[in-house]
Scaffold this active site. Structure first.
Site, PDB file in Angstrom:
ATOM      1  N   ARG A  53     -10.464  -1.855   8.903  1.00  0.00           N
ATOM      2  CA  ARG A  53      -9.784  -3.164   8.910  1.00  0.00           C
ATOM      3  C   ARG A  53     -10.212  -4.073  10.045  1.00  0.00           C
ATOM      4  NH1 ARG A  53      -3.705  -1.390   7.130  1.00  0.00           N
ATOM      5  NH2 ARG A  53      -4.357  -0.983   5.007  1.00  0.00           N
ATOM      6  N   HIS A  67      -4.437  -7.150   9.732  1.00  0.00           N
ATOM      7  CA  HIS A  67      -4.813  -6.906   8.335  1.00  0.00           C
ATOM      8  C   HIS A  67      -5.710  -8.049   7.895  1.00  0.00           C
ATOM      9  CE1 HIS A  67      -4.637  -6.073   4.077  1.00  0.00           C
ATOM     10  NE2 HIS A  67      -3.987  -4.951   4.327  1.00  0.00           N
ATOM     11  N   HIS A  73      -0.596  -6.890  11.867  1.00  0.00           N
ATOM     12  CA  HIS A  73      -0.075  -5.974  10.848  1.00  0.00           C
ATOM     13  C   HIS A  73       0.612  -4.745  11.437  1.00  0.00           C
ATOM     14  CE1 HIS A  73       0.161  -4.247   6.887  1.00  0.00           C
ATOM     15  NE2 HIS A  73      -0.654  -3.248   7.160  1.00  0.00           N
ATOM     16  N   GLY A  92       0.871  -1.167   0.000  1.00  0.00           N
ATOM     17  CA  GLY A  92       0.000   0.000   0.000  1.00  0.00           C
ATOM     18  C   GLY A  92       0.902   1.209   0.000  1.00  0.00           C
ATOM     19  N   ASP A 146      11.251  -5.550  19.998  1.00  0.00           N
ATOM     20  CA  ASP A 146      12.481  -5.238  20.755  1.00  0.00           C
ATOM     21  C   ASP A 146      12.476  -3.805  21.301  1.00  0.00           C
ATOM     22  OD1 ASP A 146      14.269  -7.662  19.955  1.00  0.00           O
ATOM     23  OD2 ASP A 146      13.584  -6.845  18.048  1.00  0.00           O
TER      24      ASP A 146
HETATM   25  C1  SIN Z   1      -2.121  -2.580   2.356  1.00  0.00           C
HETATM   26  O1  SIN Z   1      -1.554  -2.413   1.298  1.00  0.00           O
HETATM   27  O2  SIN Z   1      -3.221  -3.110   2.462  1.00  0.00           O
HETATM   28  C2  SIN Z   1      -1.433  -2.160   3.610  1.00  0.00           C
HETATM   29  C3  SIN Z   1      -1.257  -0.705   3.610  1.00  0.00           C
HETATM   30  C4  SIN Z   1      -1.170  -0.200   4.987  1.00  0.00           C
HETATM   31  O3  SIN Z   1      -1.225  -0.959   5.943  1.00  0.00           O
HETATM   32  O4  SIN Z   1      -1.098   1.015   5.139  1.00  0.00           O
END
Ligand code: SIN
Length: 527
Positions: free
Chosen positions: A274, A228, A331, A48, A207
């Site tokens: 999301r 995600h 994610h 993204g 970490d």
């Molecule tokens: C994605 O491409 O779906 C992830 C992009 C993001 O997490 O900003």
């Protein structure tokens, strides 16, 4: 002015942005320490793009509103405004410096759409190779100006008189090196690697969070972890992320019968926030339903999404069938080391930037494509602040001598065991009972004693596991403390109310507070 030693821990976009800006100043001696090699970061993996209000009919106020809505109104409004208002100028500067984003045949910037954005404002580079393209561009910029030392896992931050004055790093031969620093910048990413399925690079296990906590820095909002919805997953094995941009191009989520699953769940359907999409897929999967992305309506898929196409090839998925099997994966960490708008933590001399930092811009749920933007905007602001402070003082601090403590060998679990516990009890859906089980399990490894042992006595592997245990414990206990569902934190025992009126309260924690509350788990360091 005396030359300043700046140690940056991590090698993602935020790290390189700080390094690039600082390296313009002859007085700055910048070194990047990275745990494995410089290709290992979440930034390199980013498909993204970068969200920025650059299109004529868009403006930062609209981007601000979308960011706050996605963040469930717990964002810090000041830092959020800084992000979205300053973002476009920093992106334009990168373009002037030679970074190419995807354009239409007229040469105008192409703006994509992703979940919870009410405007097309996502820039891509090389289709779904945005992260790779930007990182290569930044690596070229800092080449010959900044030293990058690979295989250096930072295992301790050295704090003297309340000031961070250096780090101890450990390599694969378990040899330790001490680096003195006028400033240390944590840019270590989040903690996706604490879970079994993740879009993160395997080295990203929290970490920076553990290091900062041990050094006494304040942390915030660690319960907010974004899953995600669409990782390519076959036979329980994850092969990589299937970008939300695919749904932005019209792909839909369907079950094995081809029935769309999101239309009855949320008005934005497949482009709902999301957490909503991830929970729906998770529920469907618990009921035994495999979920697919139907990509049949996207022309030239392989051209538009070369990275995803290569993942499909690896997983033996034929994209001509129009269906890609997907499952959610960890994610992004919205919380982290608490900082102000210029990256300063509560420990003097210690900065945090990028995903490891909690400036408050993401609230409880990050808006898609705001994270590369975060690295660029706050990376620049951190560097500016370091330069300004360097002009103001010339104090040279000394590293105190470490006095090694001999302790018997420590008992640690395997990384896989930690991931299993976190996935089962601190993943997409959480309950008090589940979190309690996870906490008890983590506490049997006596995080307190492990962190009290001198890092020089530990191997690189042991320290990484100790960091995982510490960060896992912090996430679990933060998740227990938040008795509501919001954004990336879903408590089955406190489901969303109909009204969704949320108080703007962040859960913050510090070692001192934890020590005061619980002596059995108080994490005391060597200082
Ligand atoms: C994605 O491409 O779906 C992830 C992009 C993001 O997490 O900003």
């Amino acid at each position: 002015m005396i030359k300043k030693n700046i140690v940056i821990v991590g090698s993602g976009l935020a790290a390189l942005t700080v390094a690039d800006k600082l390296s313009e100043h002859a007085q700055m001696n910048v070194i990047i320490l990275t745990k494995s090699n410089k290709q290992h970061s979440n930034s390199v993996r980013a498909q993204g793009g970068i969200a920025a209000a650059l299109e004529n009919t868009d403006n930062w106020q609209a981007h601000f509103t979308d960011t706050i809505e996605a963040g469930c109104h717990i964002n810090n409004p000041y830092t959020t405004q800084v992000l979205v208002e300053k973002g476009p100028a920093y992106i334009e500067k990168l373009i002037t410096q030679g970074l190419s984003f995807d354009t239409n045949p007229d040469g105008k910037l192409l703006f994509g759409k992703e979940g919870a954005h009410l405007h097309r404002r996502i820039l891509h580079a090389g289709g779904d190779r945005t992260g790779k393209v930007i990182m290569q561009f930044m690596m070229n910029r800092i080449e010959n100006k900044v030293a990058i030392v690979e295989d250096q896992a930072v295992v301790d931050l050295i704090v003297a008189d309340g000031h961070c004055v250096g780090v101890v790093a450990c390599d694969s031969n378990d040899a330790h090196t001490t680096y003195a620093a006028d400033n240390v910048i944590l840019a270590t990413g989040g903690c996706g690697g604490l879970f079994e399925v993740t879009s993160n690079d395997p080295t990203i296990v929290g970490d920076g969070i553990a290091l900062a906590y041990h050094a006494g820095a304040t942390l915030a909002d660690l319960e907010f972890i974004q899953f995600h919805p669409t990782m390519l997953q076959v036979g329980g094995k994850a092969y990589g992320l299937v970008s939300e941009a695919v749904r932005g191009e019209g792909a839909t989520l369907v079950n094995a019968d081809g029935t769309r699953i999101m239309q009855t769940v949320h008005p934005l359907a497949d482009l709902a926030p999301r957490d909503v999409v991830a929970r729906e897929i998770h529920t469907q999967m618990l009921n035994g339903n495999q979920i697919y992305l139907d990509i049949s309506m996207i022309d030239d898929f392989a051209v538009k999404f070369p990275t995803i196409t290569s993942f499909c090839e690896k997983a033996s998925i034929n994209i001509d069938t129009g269906l890609i099997p997907v499952a959610p994966g960890a994610h992004f960490l919205m919380g982290g080391v608490k900082t102000n708008a210029v990256g300063q933590t509560s420990v003097k001399g210690l900065y945090a930037v990028g995903e490891v930092a909690c400036t408050g811009v993401h609230g409880a749920n990050r808006l898609a494509s705001n994270s590369l933007l975060e690295g660029i905007v706050f990376g620049n602001l951190v560097a500016n602040n370091i330069i300004k402070k360097a002009m103001q003082n010339n104090i040279k601090r000394q590293i105190p001598k470490h006095s090694p403590v001999r302790v018997s060998p420590i008992k640690v679990p395997s990384k896989q065991e930690i991931k299993q516990i976190m996935t089962t009890f601190a993943g997409i859906e959480r309950t008090h009972e589940g979190l309690e089980k996870a906490k008890k399990w983590l506490e049997q490894f006596n995080v307190k004693e492990n962190l009290q042992m001198h890092v020089m006595n530990c191997t690189k592997e042991q320290m990484e596991i100790i960091h995982m245990l510490t960060t896992a414990w912090l996430v679990v206990t933060s998740a227990q403390a938040r008795k509501e569902s919001r954004g990336g934190h879903y408590r089955k025992d406190y489901p969303f109310g109909d009204d969704k009126i949320w108080l703007n309260q962040s859960i913050i924690r510090s070692k001192e507070e934890d020590m005061a509350q619980s002596h059995s788990i108080a994490i005391g360091g060597s200082r």
